[in-house]
Design an enzyme around this catalytic site. Structure first.
Site, PDB file in Angstrom:
ATOM      1  N   ASP A 164      36.612  40.254  39.006  1.00 27.71           N
ATOM      2  CA  ASP A 164      36.451  40.633  40.394  1.00 27.71           C
ATOM      3  C   ASP A 164      36.658  39.365  41.188  1.00 27.71           C
ATOM      4  O   ASP A 164      36.059  38.324  40.891  1.00 27.71           O
ATOM      5  CB  ASP A 164      35.086  41.241  40.682  1.00 27.71           C
ATOM      6  N   GLY A 215      48.278  39.880  47.744  1.00 27.45           N
ATOM      7  CA  GLY A 215      46.997  39.834  48.439  1.00 27.45           C
ATOM      8  C   GLY A 215      47.036  38.892  49.638  1.00 27.45           C
ATOM      9  O   GLY A 215      47.944  38.929  50.469  1.00 27.45           O
ATOM     10  N   ARG A 247      41.487  32.196  39.432  1.00 32.56           N
ATOM     11  CA  ARG A 247      41.532  32.921  38.161  1.00 32.56           C
ATOM     12  C   ARG A 247      41.905  31.983  37.018  1.00 32.56           C
ATOM     13  O   ARG A 247      41.390  32.111  35.900  1.00 32.56           O
ATOM     14  CB  ARG A 247      42.512  34.095  38.261  1.00 32.56           C
ATOM     15  N   GLU A 280      33.789  52.536  39.683  1.00 31.24           N
ATOM     16  CA  GLU A 280      33.400  52.193  41.051  1.00 31.24           C
ATOM     17  C   GLU A 280      32.785  50.800  41.085  1.00 31.24           C
ATOM     18  O   GLU A 280      31.891  50.487  40.300  1.00 31.24           O
ATOM     19  CB  GLU A 280      32.391  53.208  41.585  1.00 31.24           C
ATOM     20  N   LYS A 289      48.624  41.182  39.008  1.00 32.91           N
ATOM     21  CA  LYS A 289      47.488  40.529  38.350  1.00 32.91           C
ATOM     22  C   LYS A 289      47.689  40.500  36.831  1.00 32.91           C
ATOM     23  O   LYS A 289      47.352  39.513  36.167  1.00 32.91           O
ATOM     24  CB  LYS A 289      46.196  41.265  38.710  1.00 32.91           C
TER      25      LYS A 289
END
Length: 206
Positions: A75, A161, A189, A46, A14
């Site tokens: 995310d 992924g 992205r 988290e 990434k």
């Protein structure tokens, strides 16, 4: 001193992807791209949000506080219609933290074993959050979405992924079959990052 842009991840794939896409935004932008490990940041934020945006903002704010640098967090994940939106925000932890990319892909295919081709629609979604010194309003977010479908088996060896099973009909290939430049041009992205280009120019123009 050259400004730093912290990409809030330990995922080397990434970081490479963001570095590559950021270099294409403008030749006038001057900054060093670093990851969490480069700055010795060992805290783990988290991802307790229920949406991609909530998680991106959580990570950006906490890692910006820890580093003092302009911080970009994303995310992103895979949303599959036949699975009621799963894996969704749990894409990186689908099936539990102990699985690697290949095992998560295999689990996805197993869970879709009975789903016919015309019902295998899906999309990659990414939300990017930018936080830190000089960021307009203290926080800027953007979203990118790319529509596709889930293959019955993996095809291609590039990317990471779920790329080997994400088919883009208009490109007639999976994202794992694309060159880096092909993927950057259409990826979720990439879309989100380009929508934030004016903010990067404010922060990092030479």
């Amino acid at each position: 001193m050259v400004k730093k842009l912290l990409i809030a991840t330990r995922n080397s794939g990434k970081i490479r992807e963001f570095s590559r896409m950021l270099s294409q935004l403008s030749t006038d932008l001057v900054f060093d791209v670093v990851g969490l490990d480069d700055l010795g940041i060992d805290i783990e934020v988290e991802e307790t949000g229920s949406t991609f945006e909530e998680n991106a903002v959580l990570k950006a704010r906490q890692y910006a506080d820890a580093s003092g640098e302009v911080t970009l967090a994303d995310d992103s994940g895979l949303v599959v219609d036949a699975l009621n939106g799963a894996p969704g925000v749990l894409s990186a932890r689908y099936g539990g933290d102990g699985l690697d990319d290949e095992e998560r892909v295999n689990l996805l295919l197993k869970n879709m074993n009975e789903v016919p081709g015309w019902q295998r629609t899906a999309r990659f979604v990414a939300v990017i959050a930018l936080v830190g010194p000089g960021v307009p309003g203290g926080l800027v977010t953007s979203e990118g979405v790319i529509e596709g479908a889930i293959m019955h088996e993996p095809i291609g060896h590039d990317g990471f992924g779920y790329d080997p099973v994400f088919w883009i009909p208009r490109c007639t290939k999976t994202t794992a079959q694309m060159s880096a430049s092909e993927k950057d041009a259409i990826s979720h992205r990439g879309i989100a990052l380009r929508r934030m280009s004016s903010t990067f120019k404010v922060l990092f123009s030479s």
